[in-house]
Scaffold this active site. Sequence first.
Site, PDB file in Angstrom:
ATOM      1  N   ASP A 115     -27.107 -30.315   1.889  1.00 24.52           N
ATOM      2  CA  ASP A 115     -26.997 -30.213   3.343  1.00 24.52           C
ATOM      3  C   ASP A 115     -28.420 -30.268   3.891  1.00 24.52           C
ATOM      4  O   ASP A 115     -29.175 -29.303   3.786  1.00 24.52           O
ATOM      5  CB  ASP A 115     -26.306 -28.894   3.695  1.00 24.52           C
ATOM      6  N   LYS A 149     -30.772 -31.694  15.119  1.00 21.22           N
ATOM      7  CA  LYS A 149     -31.913 -30.793  14.869  1.00 21.22           C
ATOM      8  C   LYS A 149     -33.194 -31.631  14.865  1.00 21.22           C
ATOM      9  O   LYS A 149     -33.532 -32.208  15.884  1.00 21.22           O
ATOM     10  CB  LYS A 149     -31.683 -30.024  13.571  1.00 21.22           C
ATOM     11  N   ARG A 152     -25.380 -33.460  19.554  1.00 17.88           N
ATOM     12  CA  ARG A 152     -24.764 -32.479  18.657  1.00 17.88           C
ATOM     13  C   ARG A 152     -23.683 -33.182  17.848  1.00 17.88           C
ATOM     14  O   ARG A 152     -22.839 -33.873  18.401  1.00 17.88           O
ATOM     15  CB  ARG A 152     -24.103 -31.352  19.452  1.00 17.88           C
TER      16      ARG A 152
HETATM   17  N1  DSN Z   1     -26.801 -22.756  13.526  1.00 22.42           N
HETATM   18  C1  DSN Z   1     -27.676 -23.638  12.788  1.00 22.42           C
HETATM   19  C2  DSN Z   1     -29.025 -23.068  12.612  1.00 22.42           C
HETATM   20  O1  DSN Z   1     -29.495 -22.466  13.551  1.00 22.42           O
HETATM   21  O2  DSN Z   1     -29.633 -23.217  11.577  1.00 22.42           O
HETATM   22  C3  DSN Z   1     -27.083 -24.048  11.511  1.00 22.42           C
HETATM   23  O3  DSN Z   1     -25.783 -24.447  11.704  1.00 22.42           O
END
Ligand code: DSN
Length: 434
Positions: A211, A240, A246
Amino acid sequence: MHVEGKTEKNSINKYRALNMFDPQVSRAIEAEVKRQQDKIILIASENYVSQAVLQAQGSVLTNKYAEGYPGARYYGGCEYVDVVEEIARTRAAALFGAEHVNVQPHAGAVANLAVFLSVLKPGDRVLGMGLDHGGHLTHGSPANISGKYYESFSYKVDPRTGYLDMDEVRKVAHRVSPRMIIAGASSYPRIIDFAAFSQIAREVDALLLVDMAHIAGMVAAGLHPSPVSHAHFVTTTTHKTLRGPRGGMILCRSEFARAVDKAVFPGIQGGPLMHIIAAKAVAFKEAQTDDFYRYQEQILKNARALAQHLKELGFDLVSGGTDNHLVLLDLRGKGVTGREAELLLDELGITTNKNAIPDDPQNRMVTSGIRLGSPAVTSRGMQEAEMKQIADLINRAIEGRDDRRILARVKREVKNLCAAFPVYPKRLSDICGV
Ligand code: DSN
């Protein structure tokens, strides 16, 4: 089309004018735009997408049902969304060097579950990094389906060094004999040795799922070792460091393509979110540019600068530093809990999240640490000098937490710093449609 008895023209106009039709929601969106501009966002998993990504995400593709996959849908009228999904798949495959890509998972959690569903039976053994040691909820936590429907085990970081000890991982893997090993983390500041994980998986005849949600942007830029050639499956979110909308995605070897696609749809999901898939495609195109490469380089430089200055100011860093975009602070030496620090800093305009440190003596709602990340501040153009300033602001806030004058000064400086780095250059209404 008639909505509330209006003509087509009026109803569409009214529908477009969100601030007139629904001022409550509109105001909340405007307030959120302002929050994202006026705060220093250090949440390691958050970012600011480009206007192109926002535009694709807010497009009429949201109106289309497209259960199935390009060329094999359960609905008519899919000729254009087929184009979009095919572009997204092809770009992602090229970007990461993957044999097969599924861009439909609505989230990283769904992507992980789909991989489980594709090759595991309920009760099969899985081995992932412990949640309290930096792993993720969906890697076998008892609170998640991955730990309820499968028999889950965890490995840990070495509490003395904060690093993963691959000999320990090997020992646990040999003891447990899992059907699947999961590598990847949500708060591990060091590079994960994917080759070593692959070797261990081979030794115990397990499948390997990596992941890479947190590091996907750096992997795409070639600035972080890629797990793709080492793992049977790689999952990621797209929002990210990758800086897309998202959502989730699965990369896998071709031998698992059919099983993975079936697990996503019809196994878990119904209709894919075609507007999000369009935005993913745009983000993948952005990730092929030189600008994106420089952005990822700067993420790394900024995280290192932040870590170094915090260390100089007397903060304890789990593992002593960082190799990626995130820094995990152990606040016990500063006499505050993670929750206290998160609340204090957010009040002053610095948004972080409380985070467990390895073997944390506090419970998960309190914790002894906070997690900081550089992706969002780097997106707005901040560099090493600003990281030094932010480290200093965090230190002054925590050290001066009982002194209102100090806190007021910190708050003012945060405001000025944010004003100097606008997130979106145009009027709010052009950006978010309110
Ligand atoms: N919620 C995310 C994080 O902040 O790492 C992972 O899903």
